[in-house]
Design a protein around this motif. Structure first.
Motif, PDB file in Angstrom:
ATOM      1  N   GLN A 262       1.807 -92.313 -38.932  1.00  0.00           N
ATOM      2  CA  GLN A 262       2.076 -92.504 -40.359  1.00  0.00           C
ATOM      3  C   GLN A 262       1.970 -93.989 -40.725  1.00  0.00           C
ATOM      4  O   GLN A 262       1.511 -94.339 -41.801  1.00  0.00           O
ATOM      5  CB  GLN A 262       3.497 -92.006 -40.708  1.00  0.00           C
ATOM      6  N   LEU A 263       2.434 -94.834 -39.807  1.00  0.00           N
ATOM      7  CA  LEU A 263       2.412 -96.290 -40.061  1.00  0.00           C
ATOM      8  C   LEU A 263       1.937 -97.015 -38.806  1.00  0.00           C
ATOM      9  O   LEU A 263       2.428 -96.761 -37.711  1.00  0.00           O
ATOM     10  CB  LEU A 263       3.826 -96.773 -40.416  1.00  0.00           C
ATOM     11  N   GLN A 280      -7.915 -96.601 -36.859  1.00  0.00           N
ATOM     12  CA  GLN A 280      -8.379 -96.657 -38.241  1.00  0.00           C
ATOM     13  C   GLN A 280      -7.947 -95.456 -39.085  1.00  0.00           C
ATOM     14  O   GLN A 280      -7.935 -95.512 -40.302  1.00  0.00           O
ATOM     15  CB  GLN A 280      -9.904 -96.784 -38.255  1.00  0.00           C
ATOM     16  N   THR A 281      -7.605 -94.343 -38.414  1.00  0.00           N
ATOM     17  CA  THR A 281      -7.219 -93.163 -39.178  1.00  0.00           C
ATOM     18  C   THR A 281      -5.711 -93.108 -39.427  1.00  0.00           C
ATOM     19  O   THR A 281      -5.206 -92.107 -39.924  1.00  0.00           O
ATOM     20  CB  THR A 281      -7.665 -91.877 -38.451  1.00  0.00           C
ATOM     21  N   SER A 282      -4.989 -94.177 -39.093  1.00  0.00           N
ATOM     22  CA  SER A 282      -3.560 -94.226 -39.401  1.00  0.00           C
ATOM     23  C   SER A 282      -3.365 -94.116 -40.914  1.00  0.00           C
ATOM     24  O   SER A 282      -4.186 -94.601 -41.688  1.00  0.00           O
ATOM     25  CB  SER A 282      -2.962 -95.551 -38.911  1.00  0.00           C
ATOM     26  N   LYS A 283      -2.256 -93.479 -41.328  1.00  0.00           N
ATOM     27  CA  LYS A 283      -2.070 -93.246 -42.764  1.00  0.00           C
ATOM     28  C   LYS A 283      -1.832 -94.569 -43.513  1.00  0.00           C
ATOM     29  O   LYS A 283      -2.487 -94.847 -44.497  1.00  0.00           O
ATOM     30  CB  LYS A 283      -0.896 -92.307 -43.023  1.00  0.00           C
ATOM     31  N   THR A 284      -0.886 -95.359 -43.036  1.00  0.00           N
ATOM     32  CA  THR A 284      -0.596 -96.652 -43.662  1.00  0.00           C
ATOM     33  C   THR A 284      -0.803 -97.740 -42.607  1.00  0.00           C
ATOM     34  O   THR A 284      -0.372 -97.585 -41.463  1.00  0.00           O
ATOM     35  CB  THR A 284       0.851 -96.693 -44.178  1.00  0.00           C
ATOM     36  N   ILE A 285      -1.491 -98.823 -43.001  1.00  0.00           N
ATOM     37  CA  ILE A 285      -1.766 -99.899 -42.043  1.00  0.00           C
ATOM     38  C   ILE A 285      -1.226-101.216 -42.589  1.00  0.00           C
ATOM     39  O   ILE A 285      -1.417-101.552 -43.764  1.00  0.00           O
ATOM     40  CB  ILE A 285      -3.281-100.027 -41.763  1.00  0.00           C
ATOM     41  N   VAL A 286      -0.528-101.926 -41.724  1.00  0.00           N
ATOM     42  CA  VAL A 286       0.066-103.214 -42.074  1.00  0.00           C
ATOM     43  C   VAL A 286      -0.367-104.228 -41.020  1.00  0.00           C
ATOM     44  O   VAL A 286      -0.453-103.883 -39.841  1.00  0.00           O
ATOM     45  CB  VAL A 286       1.610-103.094 -42.107  1.00  0.00           C
ATOM     46  N   LEU A 299      -8.476-103.647 -43.771  1.00  0.00           N
ATOM     47  CA  LEU A 299      -8.000-102.267 -43.645  1.00  0.00           C
ATOM     48  C   LEU A 299      -6.605-102.052 -44.204  1.00  0.00           C
ATOM     49  O   LEU A 299      -6.154-100.917 -44.329  1.00  0.00           O
ATOM     50  CB  LEU A 299      -7.921-101.863 -42.164  1.00  0.00           C
ATOM     51  N   VAL A 300      -5.904-103.138 -44.519  1.00  0.00           N
ATOM     52  CA  VAL A 300      -4.457-102.991 -44.678  1.00  0.00           C
ATOM     53  C   VAL A 300      -4.025-102.482 -46.052  1.00  0.00           C
ATOM     54  O   VAL A 300      -4.687-102.699 -47.056  1.00  0.00           O
ATOM     55  CB  VAL A 300      -3.716-104.335 -44.419  1.00  0.00           C
ATOM     56  N   ASP A 301      -2.889-101.807 -46.032  1.00  0.00           N
ATOM     57  CA  ASP A 301      -2.197-101.472 -47.267  1.00  0.00           C
ATOM     58  C   ASP A 301      -1.292-102.629 -47.670  1.00  0.00           C
ATOM     59  O   ASP A 301      -0.968-102.803 -48.832  1.00  0.00           O
ATOM     60  CB  ASP A 301      -1.359-100.206 -47.064  1.00  0.00           C
TER      61      ASP A 301
ATOM     62  N   ARG B 230     -16.614 -92.233 -44.185  1.00  0.00           N
ATOM     63  CA  ARG B 230     -15.259 -92.320 -44.681  1.00  0.00           C
ATOM     64  C   ARG B 230     -15.224 -93.416 -45.735  1.00  0.00           C
ATOM     65  O   ARG B 230     -15.759 -94.501 -45.507  1.00  0.00           O
ATOM     66  CB  ARG B 230     -14.364 -92.704 -43.497  1.00  0.00           C
ATOM     67  N   ARG B 233     -11.415 -98.290 -46.650  1.00  0.00           N
ATOM     68  CA  ARG B 233     -10.022 -98.382 -47.077  1.00  0.00           C
ATOM     69  C   ARG B 233      -9.935 -99.442 -48.161  1.00  0.00           C
ATOM     70  O   ARG B 233     -10.573-100.484 -48.084  1.00  0.00           O
ATOM     71  CB  ARG B 233      -9.131 -98.786 -45.900  1.00  0.00           C
ATOM     72  N   GLU B 234      -9.158 -99.145 -49.159  1.00  0.00           N
ATOM     73  CA  GLU B 234      -8.982-100.150 -50.201  1.00  0.00           C
ATOM     74  C   GLU B 234      -7.931-101.145 -49.761  1.00  0.00           C
ATOM     75  O   GLU B 234      -6.829-100.783 -49.376  1.00  0.00           O
ATOM     76  CB  GLU B 234      -8.560 -99.485 -51.507  1.00  0.00           C
ATOM     77  N   GLY B 236      -5.015-103.464 -49.659  1.00  0.00           N
ATOM     78  CA  GLY B 236      -3.799-103.592 -50.446  1.00  0.00           C
ATOM     79  C   GLY B 236      -3.420-105.054 -50.607  1.00  0.00           C
ATOM     80  O   GLY B 236      -4.246-105.955 -50.407  1.00  0.00           O
ATOM     81  N   GLU B 237      -2.166-105.268 -50.934  1.00  0.00           N
ATOM     82  CA  GLU B 237      -1.699-106.626 -51.179  1.00  0.00           C
ATOM     83  C   GLU B 237      -1.609-107.427 -49.877  1.00  0.00           C
ATOM     84  O   GLU B 237      -1.103-106.922 -48.874  1.00  0.00           O
ATOM     85  CB  GLU B 237      -0.312-106.556 -51.828  1.00  0.00           C
ATOM     86  N   PHE B 252       8.126-103.879 -48.405  1.00  0.00           N
ATOM     87  CA  PHE B 252       7.000-102.932 -48.500  1.00  0.00           C
ATOM     88  C   PHE B 252       7.300-101.662 -47.695  1.00  0.00           C
ATOM     89  O   PHE B 252       7.101-100.545 -48.179  1.00  0.00           O
ATOM     90  CB  PHE B 252       5.701-103.572 -47.997  1.00  0.00           C
ATOM     91  N   PHE B 258       9.630 -96.079 -44.909  1.00  0.00           N
ATOM     92  CA  PHE B 258       9.609 -96.181 -43.449  1.00  0.00           C
ATOM     93  C   PHE B 258      10.914 -96.753 -42.902  1.00  0.00           C
ATOM     94  O   PHE B 258      11.132 -96.811 -41.698  1.00  0.00           O
ATOM     95  CB  PHE B 258       8.430 -97.044 -42.976  1.00  0.00           C
TER      96      PHE B 258
END
Lengths: 324, 259
Positions: A262-263, A280-286, A299-301, B230, B233-234, B236-237, B252, B258
């Motif tokens: 998920q993260l 790369q298929t992780s839901k949320t990336i930090v 790639l990051v959110d 695919r 990915r957009e 983010g901040e 965040f 989380f």
């Protein structure tokens, strides 16, 4: 409705989450039948949770040679069950043993096989199954139809949200007695040493993974601190593993584990293609990285350009504070 | 001992990789090379052969360019090459691949050990070793981080994040090795020169007694219906840490539940 055979992954009767995911997916395709290889004293505990996730039947395999030898005896068991039950499909966990059972079973039964699927659905008119895979470092999504023989699919952990089946139907149990030919006993585990328990979840099934790379300079302290604040598994980039900073078993990437939590938190990791392939298929990336130009930021959110040695501990402390 | 190493010629992952109109991997329009992960079994085979006065045969199937993968392995020190090259092979799935490789290994004959990499760097299903073993009627042991052979038995170490296992199997066997098992050698100048004189046989399906209808895209036991890039990915901040970066990160994570 036909039976769908599911291989149970368990530790002394404690059923793993990946099995609950397989049973949830199996319910879309037919009536789930769990294939449980366990010592008799572990079978009862397993049966209860298998029923909760929708197993209508449990095939209990007690023959010790199936537990003591690798892959081939299990293929004998599944080939026997496929023939006897006319199963609609076979679902296996996407790990080395699962993929190998899948490969051998497909050849033996003349069936189509897909490994490392991230989704599985029934095809129209019940003619086989449709799978989705993520390929080329997660840059393409491939949809396939498997309709030859008894489709065999291995499913990656964290691909299917677990749902309990509801209902109180009793689980039917049947002991399976398959004679295992001598040639299936040619490979066996002669020694097994458990790694020191870290208390963290397993890398491939964890909901959250925090990974460290070259930027750690060999000190994984801040990575582990944030991982523990989040209840996460720890991963490492190839650069960190090659440098001897973290064991190979924790490597995320093309030549290591492929994770899709998920993260995913990447700390001090530049984001080379080899690493992307595994996350790369992780839901949320930090990401946290000193270098604002690091490709991982594409790639990051959410990203922090900064020193992981100050950012990670500060984040971990803030998380602990919020948790109270 | 006689060792066959199965290798694959793959599109360079650093170049753009894509698909043809029929959903097969584009192998024409991109540069290829010996799959990086296949250098490890080649190295391991060379070490075993050096210790036992054995021979190393490197085997591949694929289009004409795939001969480059064999060449590289011969330069490293393998003794001979076999290239199964036939137009009918294009588009083959893992099932058909294992059929062709198994027949080729039978034709090479008198083999003690078949080595492979842990996965190809393109398809990366990791199922061919098991399928090959099934077809040859021998055991397979996979993901070896250490390998030794003694008196007709191969012994490997396999590591996961929970345990380290020692596994034994009777020879002949199919064994896949990881990228931690050794440090593959670079071809020396001498090796490059010597490779030019080493025998490479090119076999067709007919040479193996495999019917063309058993391989290729039309024979595949699964059908690829669609291939989609695919969406990128957009981003983010991204904030720059000026003392509060960790707080912002925690904020965040909390906003996404989380924490």
């Amino acid at each position: 409705m036909s039976e769908v055979l599911v291989l149970v992954d368990h530790v002394e009767g404690a059923v793993r989450k990946s099995t609950a995911e397989l049973l949830t997916a199996a319910r879309r395709l037919g009536e789930p039948s769990a294939v449980l290889v366990a010592a008799p004293e572990h079978a009862d505990a397993a049966r209860e949770s298998l029923g909760r996730y929708g197993a209508e039947k449990v095939y209990r395999v007690e023959a010790p040679e199936v537990r003591e030898h690798l892959v081939a005896p299990l293929v004998d068991v599944f080939a026997n069950l496929v023939e006897r039950t006319g199963a609609a499909a076979v679902l296996l966990p996407s790990d080395p043993d699962g993929n190998e059972v899948a490969g051998r079973l497909a050849v033996r039964t003349g069936s189509g096989v897909i490994t490392d699927a991230v989704d599985v659905q029934p095809a129209e008119d019940g003619a086989g199954v449709r799978t989705v895979q993520s390929v080329f470092a997660g840059s393409y999504t491939v949809t396939s139809l498997v309709n030859r023989g008894t489709p065999v699919v291995t499913l990656k952990p964290n691909s299917v949200p677990v749902e309990e089946a509801g209902g109180e139907a009793a689980v039917v149990e049947e002991a399976v007695d398959v004679s295992i030919p001598e040639e299936s006993l040619a490979a066996r585990i002669v020694q097994r040493s458990e790694k020191q328990q870290t208390g963290r979840p397993g890398l491939t099934e964890a909901a959250i993974v925090v990974s460290g790379g070259r930027g750690t300079g060999g000190d994984f302290g801040p990575v582990e601190q944030l991982a523990d604040a989040l209840g996460a598994a720890v991963g490492a980039s190839r650069a960190a593993v090659d440098a001897g900073w973290y064991p190979h078993a924790y490597q995320v990437g093309q030549t290591g584990a492929s994770v899709s939590p998920q993260l995913y938190v990447a700390a001090g990791i530049s984001g080379a293609i080899q690493h992307r392939a595994g996350m790369q298929t992780s839901k949320t990336i930090v990401a946290v990285n000193k270098d604002a130009e690091a490709p991982i930021f594409e790639l990051v959110d959410f990203g922090v350009v900064g020193d992981l040695f100050t950012v990670l501990p500060q984040a971990a402390e803030e998380i602990q504070r919020r948790k109270g | 001992m006689n060792i066959v190493v199965c290798v694959k010629y793959v599109p360079d992952a650093q170049a753009g990789r894509g698909f043809e109109a029929d959903h097969t991997t584009d192998r024409q329009g991109v540069d290829g090379l010996l799959s990086e992960l296949d250098e490890y079994p080649v190295e391991e085979a060379l070490k075993l052969a050096e210790a036992t006065e054995g021979t190393v045969t490197v085997l591949t199937m694929g289009p004409e360019d795939a001969a480059d993968a064999i060449k590289r392995a011969l330069q490293m020190g393998a003794d001979q090459g076999v290239h199964v090259c036939d137009d009918a092979i294009a588009g083959s799935d893992a099932v058909a691949t294992s059929l062709v490789l198994a027949e080729a290994i039978r034709k090479v004959g008198d083999i003690d050990l078949v080595l492979t990499g842990l996965a190809s760097t393109d398809g990366s299903m990791s199922v061919v070793p098991a399928m090959l073993a099934e077809r040859l009627g021998v055991p397979q042991v996979t993901f070896a981080s250490e390998l030794s052979v003694e008196e007709g038995t191969v012994r490997i170490r396999r590591d996961s994040d929970v345990a380290s296992e020692t596994i034994e199997a009777r020879l002949p066997a199919v064994v896949s090795v990881t990228d931690v098992i050794n440090e593959p050698r670079y071809p020396s100048f001498k090796g490059i020169m010597a490779a030019k004189k080493k025998p490479v046989e090119t076999w067709t399906l007919a040479d193996l007694g495999v019917d063309a209808s058993q391989v290729g895209l039309d024979a595949a036991w699964t059908t690829v219906e669609s291939v989609e890039a695919r969406p990128p990915r957009e981003q983010g901040e991204v904030v720059t840490d000026e003392g509060q970066g960790g707080q912002a990160l925690a904020e965040f994570l909390a906003s996404r539940k989380f924490v």
